[in-house]
Design a protein around this motif. Structure first.
Motif, PDB file in Angstrom:
ATOM      1  N   GLU A  30       0.830  -1.211   0.000  1.00 19.19           N
ATOM      2  CA  GLU A  30       0.000   0.000   0.000  1.00 19.19           C
ATOM      3  C   GLU A  30       0.861   1.256   0.000  1.00 19.19           C
ATOM      4  OE1 GLU A  30      -3.117   0.190   2.954  1.00 19.19           O
ATOM      5  OE2 GLU A  30      -3.469  -1.972   2.718  1.00 19.19           O
ATOM      6  N   TRP A  31       1.785   1.362   0.927  1.00 17.18           N
ATOM      7  CA  TRP A  31       2.564   2.605   1.013  1.00 17.18           C
ATOM      8  C   TRP A  31       3.723   2.637   0.025  1.00 17.18           C
ATOM      9  CZ3 TRP A  31       7.689   2.587   2.361  1.00 17.18           C
ATOM     10  CH2 TRP A  31       8.178   1.489   3.055  1.00 17.18           C
ATOM     11  N   PHE A  32       4.272   1.458  -0.318  1.00 12.98           N
ATOM     12  CA  PHE A  32       5.397   1.414  -1.247  1.00 12.98           C
ATOM     13  C   PHE A  32       4.927   1.467  -2.705  1.00 12.98           C
ATOM     14  CE2 PHE A  32       9.274  -0.179  -3.225  1.00 12.98           C
ATOM     15  CZ  PHE A  32      10.259   0.390  -2.441  1.00 12.98           C
ATOM     16  N   LYS A  35       2.009  -4.085  -5.936  1.00 20.42           N
ATOM     17  CA  LYS A  35       1.019  -5.142  -5.695  1.00 20.42           C
ATOM     18  C   LYS A  35       1.762  -6.458  -5.569  1.00 20.42           C
ATOM     19  CE  LYS A  35      -3.289  -6.864  -6.057  1.00 20.42           C
ATOM     20  NZ  LYS A  35      -3.831  -7.237  -4.779  1.00 20.42           N
ATOM     21  N   LEU A  36       1.881  -6.935  -4.330  1.00 19.48           N
ATOM     22  CA  LEU A  36       2.602  -8.172  -4.045  1.00 19.48           C
ATOM     23  C   LEU A  36       1.617  -9.315  -3.851  1.00 19.48           C
ATOM     24  CD1 LEU A  36       5.088  -6.550  -1.543  1.00 19.48           C
ATOM     25  CD2 LEU A  36       5.663  -7.429  -3.813  1.00 19.48           C
ATOM     26  N   GLY A  37       2.052 -10.538  -4.175  1.00 24.25           N
ATOM     27  CA  GLY A  37       1.140 -11.670  -4.114  1.00 24.25           C
ATOM     28  C   GLY A  37       1.349 -12.641  -2.983  1.00 24.25           C
ATOM     29  N   THR A  51       2.635   0.000  -8.695  1.00 22.32           N
ATOM     30  CA  THR A  51       1.345   0.661  -8.928  1.00 22.32           C
ATOM     31  C   THR A  51       1.490   2.176  -9.026  1.00 22.32           C
ATOM     32  OG1 THR A  51       0.853   0.759  -6.553  1.00 22.32           O
ATOM     33  CG2 THR A  51       0.075  -1.192  -7.757  1.00 22.32           C
ATOM     34  N   HIS A  52       2.697   2.702  -8.843  1.00 19.88           N
ATOM     35  CA  HIS A  52       2.931   4.148  -8.945  1.00 19.88           C
ATOM     36  C   HIS A  52       2.713   4.590 -10.393  1.00 19.88           C
ATOM     37  CE1 HIS A  52       4.586   8.008  -7.734  1.00 19.88           C
ATOM     38  NE2 HIS A  52       5.280   8.001  -8.851  1.00 19.88           N
ATOM     39  N   PRO A  53       1.906   5.646 -10.613  1.00 24.33           N
ATOM     40  CA  PRO A  53       1.632   6.100 -11.975  1.00 24.33           C
ATOM     41  C   PRO A  53       2.917   6.341 -12.780  1.00 24.33           C
ATOM     42  CG  PRO A  53       0.201   7.221 -10.429  1.00 24.33           C
ATOM     43  CD  PRO A  53       1.196   6.447  -9.610  1.00 24.33           C
ATOM     44  N   GLY A  54       2.922   5.789 -13.978  1.00 30.82           N
ATOM     45  CA  GLY A  54       4.062   5.916 -14.871  1.00 30.82           C
ATOM     46  C   GLY A  54       5.024   4.749 -14.791  1.00 30.82           C
TER      47      GLY A  54
END
Length: 147
Positions: A30-32, A35-37, A51-54
């Motif tokens: 969430e903060w980093f 998306k980890l599984g 998940t950070h845009p770009g």
């Protein structure tokens, strides 16, 4: 050029809360912004999509080195490994360490990344610069997350 990045922040949250944010793979994600599984396990590869845009095209991966409850969480990774056409596996990874210390008002979180002297010279300066700024941003992300 320096071979290490050192950052710290005092968080207004107990060590147990910060520890959970660091070592629970869902909270870390969430903060980093990844998306980890699967849960983190020493000696295992942690992998997920940024998940950070770009940077959604980037697969994040790190080998978990240590999980010493409420004290030390560490992993190795290839810094600023964002070009899908490059095989980073031949490179020596850097070591990232998160250390926690209780304070009267919460938790002191120290992040250290070492080993930039082993990053190939052609990408060392950019990897260092990007991670230097990246860790500053991640400290703010975790601060908001545990608040």
């Amino acid at each position: 050029m320096n071979d290490r990045i050192e950052k710290s922040i005092e968080l207004k949250a107990p060590v147990s809360r910060v520890w959970r944010a660091l070592t629970d793979y869902r909270e870390f994600g969430e903060w980093f912004r990844v998306k980890l599984g699967a849960p983190f396990e020493p000696g295992k590869l942690a992998k997920g999509r940024i998940t950070h845009p770009g940077y959604e095209h980037v697969i994040w991966q790190a080998t978990i080195k240590a999980i010493e409850p409420e004290h030390l969480f560490s992993f190795t990774w290839h810094p600023y490994a964002v070009d899908a056409s490059v095989d980073y596996e031949a490179e020596t990874p850097t070591l990232v360490e998160f250390r926690l210390e209780s304070t009267p008002t919460g938790t002191l979180l120290r992040i250290t990344e070492t080993g930039f002297d082993k990053v190939p010279s052609g990408r060392r300066a950019e990897a260092f610069r990007m991670n230097e700024g990246g860790w500053a941003a991640q400290l703010e992300n975790i601060r908001h997350h545990v608040a």
